[in-house]
Motif scaffolding. Structure first.
Motif, short mmCIF file in Angstrom:
data_model
loop_
_atom_site.label_atom_id
_atom_site.label_comp_id
_atom_site.label_asym_id
_atom_site.label_seq_id
_atom_site.Cartn_x
_atom_site.Cartn_y
_atom_site.Cartn_z
N ALA A 73 0.83 -1.21 0.00
CA ALA A 73 0.00 0.00 0.00
C ALA A 73 0.87 1.26 0.00
N TRP A 74 1.93 1.23 0.80
CA TRP A 74 2.85 2.36 0.87
C TRP A 74 3.48 2.63 -0.49
N ALA A 75 4.00 1.56 -1.12
CA ALA A 75 4.65 1.73 -2.42
C ALA A 75 3.66 2.18 -3.48
N MET A 76 2.43 1.65 -3.45
CA MET A 76 1.44 2.04 -4.45
C MET A 76 1.05 3.50 -4.33
N ALA A 77 1.11 4.05 -3.11
CA ALA A 77 0.82 5.49 -2.97
C ALA A 77 1.82 6.31 -3.78
N PHE A 78 3.09 5.93 -3.73
CA PHE A 78 4.11 6.64 -4.50
C PHE A 78 3.99 6.35 -5.99
N VAL A 79 3.64 5.10 -6.32
CA VAL A 79 3.48 4.75 -7.73
C VAL A 79 2.33 5.53 -8.36
N LEU A 80 1.18 5.55 -7.70
CA LEU A 80 0.02 6.27 -8.26
C LEU A 80 0.29 7.76 -8.32
N ASP A 81 0.95 8.31 -7.32
CA ASP A 81 1.33 9.73 -7.35
C ASP A 81 2.18 10.02 -8.57
N GLY A 82 3.18 9.18 -8.81
CA GLY A 82 4.06 9.41 -9.96
C GLY A 82 3.35 9.26 -11.28
N LEU A 83 2.47 8.26 -11.39
CA LEU A 83 1.78 8.03 -12.67
C LEU A 83 0.74 9.11 -12.95
#
Length: 547
Positions: A71-81
């Motif tokens: 969940a933590w990593a996906m927050a950064f992934v979605l922010d970047g995308l």
């Protein structure tokens, strides 16, 4: 529980999967951020990654860590995308005025229509997000696990002194990143809730603009405007949405999209000035409208507002709109004496056709007030294009003409060519509305009544002109290429070759209103002999403003 041989490796570290997760995360951050922000976000993402290489014993803790790291990593992934999508499509950041203004000024229906228009581009980014989610889940499951009791081996022996030293340095850097407010506020779990709050604040500001309107009227009265021509006067300002002049036959386009305006031009001659080189300085509606009505001045300079100036000079002002747009209504429309919001269906991309406001315009023109300014705000070709004309009124559908062949030759996709045909049908329908408004203005009053009419678009539109996409486009010249036409019932010099910028339109409309005031700048009025063109600074390279 049976443990393996004590000589076996005490921890399952899986450096490879952790490194892969970090690489995916860093790549997504780099897509949406630039320069040192990439390093800042990487440090903010580090704590959960560190947990992956710290061994845990129980299955429950392992599953909890897997879920939290993912969940933590996906927050950064979605922010970047999301940021990458906005940069790719609009060259804008989520905290920029373009994105904030558009998001604050939308609603569920318009959002659905936007998705229907842009789903192809968004599907690519969504697929990338899904792929990242699957890959991150696989990596997160393979964090370090304890295989023998911790007492059986020391942590230094397991990791090595250099590994621990590096971990210590990264830990200090991470603590400094979280201690810094400018860095900390970039964290997706902080940034996006604050972004949503900014939208609510912006909507609240738009919903209560009465004090700002009162100040605008006071500023206009303080400018002491005077009229340079006696007698009755009727001026109509028509502002449309998302019309690119390259799609008007009036400007030489290959499809017959403006037969009625061409007929008006043939009849009126030099009384109808078609400005060949007209440009918007903004590629979206809200900033374009603000610059047009505020004489091209930033809000920070507390500029005059055109409608307030007209009222202070003695004009009765109408605002007749086919947009259901709270921001524009509050910032501009409510400065008028009479406000007619014809389209009350939620969403600027509603199904209300521009013909719905013709009766309201006719009523305004028949009002006995001697001096009238009627502002008409059309939907024009605002996406969806297929909603901008009646059903069955697309003569270009399934028509393989020269325009379609040219698009195919430069590699435009089938769906872009389809949208171009719909866009041109919208322009054709729009031509009938604009020509009707011009004819109504010409027919109003007595022959002695001074009448003037001006038409322009807030911004352009990309429909396969410069790239294989459709919609608002701050990154191509098509986003700024607009039509502009002026008519008045008195002789006029030939102005067709003069370049024109939409943020100066208030100076020209004030001239059409015959208003003079302290601070007037004739050098920005395209009607004046002393007009001095200054090329606007746009976020896209324009080789020449005289094309």
């Amino acid at each position: 529980m049976q443990f393996p041989n004590p000589s076996a490796r005490p921890y399952r570290l899986n450096y490879g999967s952790t490194a892969l997760l970090a690489a995916v995360l860093l790549a997504c951050i780099a897509l949406g951020h630039e320069g040192r922000r990439v390093a800042q976000l990487a440090l903010l993402a580090l704590p959960m990654l560190a947990w992956l290489v710290w061994p845990v014993r129980g299955a429950g803790v392992h599953h909890l860590r897997t879920a939290m790291v993912w969940a933590w990593a996906m927050a950064f992934v979605l922010d970047g995308l999301v940021r990458a999508y906005l940069l790719h499509t609009y060259q804008a950041a989520p905290e920029g005025a373009l994105v904030l203004g558009s998001a604050a000024n939308t609603n569920p229906r318009e959002s659905a229509e936007y998705l229907a228009m842009q789903w192809r581009d968004m599907a690519v980014w969504a697929a990338l997000a899904v792929a990242c989610a699957v890959l991150l889940a696989w990596c997160a499951q393979r964090g370090a696990r304890v295989l023998i009791p911790l007492s059986a081996v020391g942590s230094v022996r397991a990791y090595g002194r250099w590994t621990l030293a590096l971990a210590g340095v990264l830990l200090v850097a991470t603590l400094l990143a979280y201690a810094s407010k400018p860095w900390r506020r970039l964290h997706p779990l902080l940034f996006w809730p604050n972004w949503v709050q900014t939208l609510h604040t912006l909507r609240g500001q738009w919903g209560d603009q009465q004090q700002a309107r009162d100040r605008a009227l006071q500023r206009a009265q303080a400018a002491a405007p005077t009229l340079t021509q006696a007698g009755p006067a009727t001026v109509v300002l028509v502002i449309t949405d998302s019309i690119n002049r390259d799609n008007l036959a009036l400007y030489g386009y290959g499809r017959p999209t403006t037969p009625r305006l061409l007929a008006q031009q043939a009849q009126l001659g030099n009384q109808m000035q078609v400005l060949r080189n007209a440009w918007s300085v903004d590629a979206s509606t809200l900033p374009a409208m603000r610059s047009m009505f505020n004489f091209g001045q930033p809000e920070s300079q507390d500029p005059l507002h055109l409608l307030a100036l007209a009222r202070a000079a003695g004009y009765k002002v109408w605002w007749i709109s086919n947009h259901d747009d709270m921001a524009i209504e509050q910032k501009h429309g409510r400065l008028a004496d009479v406000v007619e919001m014809v389209n009350r269906t939620p969403g600027r991309a509603g199904t209300s056709l521009d013909s719905e406001l013709l009766d309201c315009v006719q009523e305004a023109l028949q009002d006995p007030t001697p001096r009238k300014l009627v502002v008409v705000h059309l939907m024009g070709a605002h996406p969806h294009y297929s909603l901008r004309f009646p059903d069955g009124a697309n003569p270009f559908e399934n028509n393989a003409d020269g325009v379609d062949a040219d698009l195919l030759q430069v590699g435009r996709s089938a769906w872009v060519r389809k949208f171009r045909r719909e866009y041109d049908a919208a322009v054709l329908y729009h031509d009938g509305i604009v020509a009707a408004l011009l004819q109504m203005t010409r027919d109003t009053g007595t022959p002695q009544t001074y009448r003037a009419w001006m038409y322009l678009s807030d911004h352009g539109q990309e429909v396969g002109h410069d790239s294989d996409r459709t919609g608002h486009s701050p990154s191509t010249p098509s986003g700024y290429r607009i039509p502009a036409i002026i008519w008045r019932n008195q002789p006029s010099a030939d102005l067709a070759a003069r370049p024109f910028r939409a943020d100066w339109v208030a100076w020209t409309v004030a001239d059409l209103l015959n208003i003079q005031w302290a601070g007037n700048l004739p050098s920005r009025d395209v009607l004046q002999p002393g007009y001095q063109w200054q090329a606007p600074v746009l976020p896209v390279d324009i080789p020449s403003f005289l094309d």
